[in-house]
Design a protein around this motif. Structure first.
Motif, PDB file in Angstrom:
ATOM      1  N   GLY A  15     -37.197  25.137  35.942  1.00 21.23           N
ATOM      2  CA  GLY A  15     -36.676  26.039  34.602  1.00 21.23           C
ATOM      3  C   GLY A  15     -37.171  27.469  34.501  1.00 21.23           C
ATOM      4  O   GLY A  15     -38.178  27.806  35.192  1.00 21.23           O
ATOM      5  N   ARG A  16     -36.873  28.064  33.380  1.00 22.72           N
ATOM      6  CA  ARG A  16     -37.689  29.306  33.110  1.00 22.72           C
ATOM      7  C   ARG A  16     -38.588  29.101  32.094  1.00 22.72           C
ATOM      8  O   ARG A  16     -38.437  28.568  30.923  1.00 22.72           O
ATOM      9  N   PHE A  35     -47.046  25.608  27.690  1.00 26.54           N
ATOM     10  CA  PHE A  35     -45.735  26.406  27.580  1.00 26.54           C
ATOM     11  C   PHE A  35     -44.632  25.878  27.242  1.00 26.54           C
ATOM     12  O   PHE A  35     -44.559  24.650  27.635  1.00 26.54           O
ATOM     13  N   ARG A  36     -43.514  26.586  27.128  1.00 26.53           N
ATOM     14  CA  ARG A  36     -42.266  25.920  26.997  1.00 26.53           C
ATOM     15  C   ARG A  36     -41.478  26.297  28.312  1.00 26.53           C
ATOM     16  O   ARG A  36     -41.406  27.438  28.789  1.00 26.53           O
ATOM     17  N   ASP A  43     -23.736  20.078  31.649  1.00 25.55           N
ATOM     18  CA  ASP A  43     -23.018  19.454  30.434  1.00 25.55           C
ATOM     19  C   ASP A  43     -21.361  19.270  31.018  1.00 25.55           C
ATOM     20  O   ASP A  43     -20.886  20.408  31.442  1.00 25.55           O
ATOM     21  N   PRO A  44     -20.924  18.245  30.868  1.00 27.80           N
ATOM     22  CA  PRO A  44     -19.319  18.118  31.305  1.00 27.80           C
ATOM     23  C   PRO A  44     -18.250  19.266  30.470  1.00 27.80           C
ATOM     24  O   PRO A  44     -17.553  19.480  31.133  1.00 27.80           O
ATOM     25  N   ARG A  50     -25.366  24.702  28.010  1.00 31.18           N
ATOM     26  CA  ARG A  50     -26.568  24.306  27.220  1.00 31.18           C
ATOM     27  C   ARG A  50     -27.890  23.962  27.752  1.00 31.18           C
ATOM     28  O   ARG A  50     -28.046  23.965  29.134  1.00 31.18           O
ATOM     29  N   VAL A  51     -29.164  24.144  27.235  1.00 28.00           N
ATOM     30  CA  VAL A  51     -30.235  24.129  27.805  1.00 28.00           C
ATOM     31  C   VAL A  51     -31.052  22.911  26.786  1.00 28.00           C
ATOM     32  O   VAL A  51     -30.922  22.551  25.980  1.00 28.00           O
ATOM     33  N   ASP A  52     -32.162  22.481  27.529  1.00 28.95           N
ATOM     34  CA  ASP A  52     -33.211  21.755  27.119  1.00 28.95           C
ATOM     35  C   ASP A  52     -34.630  22.456  27.079  1.00 28.95           C
ATOM     36  O   ASP A  52     -34.716  23.138  28.162  1.00 28.95           O
TER      37      ASP A  52
END
Length: 109
Positions: A15-16, A35-36, A43-44, A50-52
């Motif tokens: 991820g970023r 860090f995040r 996502d269907p 969408r992200v987590d």
């Protein structure tokens, strides 16, 4: 030796980086970098990305050094384990899940 049929705790993410990496020394004297990581979610529903957003903790010297060179928006691969951390907050005791990075590397591109 643990029996893997019972369970195992392995996390792999790409991820970023979101925001800046925060390095700090704990009252115990241990050093930590956090860090995040923003990871796209499968996502269907078409057209609704969408992200987590996942907290990543770097305890080892190696992962702290790599994390210290990361900038916002950089794509990274994280391998590690899911951990639950307990702490005292203003409203009392609280807990949070985070990924403890055991391996961290930039992804080209």
């Amino acid at each position: 030796m643990e029996d893997e049929r019972i369970g195992h705790n392995v996390v792999r993410l790409i991820g970023r980086v979101s925001g800046e990496v925060v390095a700090r020394e704990l009252p115990s004297g241990d050093h930590l970098a956090t860090f995040r990581l923003v990871v796209p979610r499968q996502d269907p529903a078409p057209g609704r990305p969408r992200v987590d957003t996942i907290d990543v903790a770097c305890w080892s010297g190696r992962t702290r050094r790599v994390a210290g060179r990361l900038e916002e928006g950089v794509v990274v691969a994280v391998e590690g384990a899911l951990r639950r951390r307990f702490f005292v907050a203003g409203a009392g005791r609280a807990s949070r899940y985070e990924v403890e990075a055991q391996r961290l590397r930039r992804v080209p591109g």
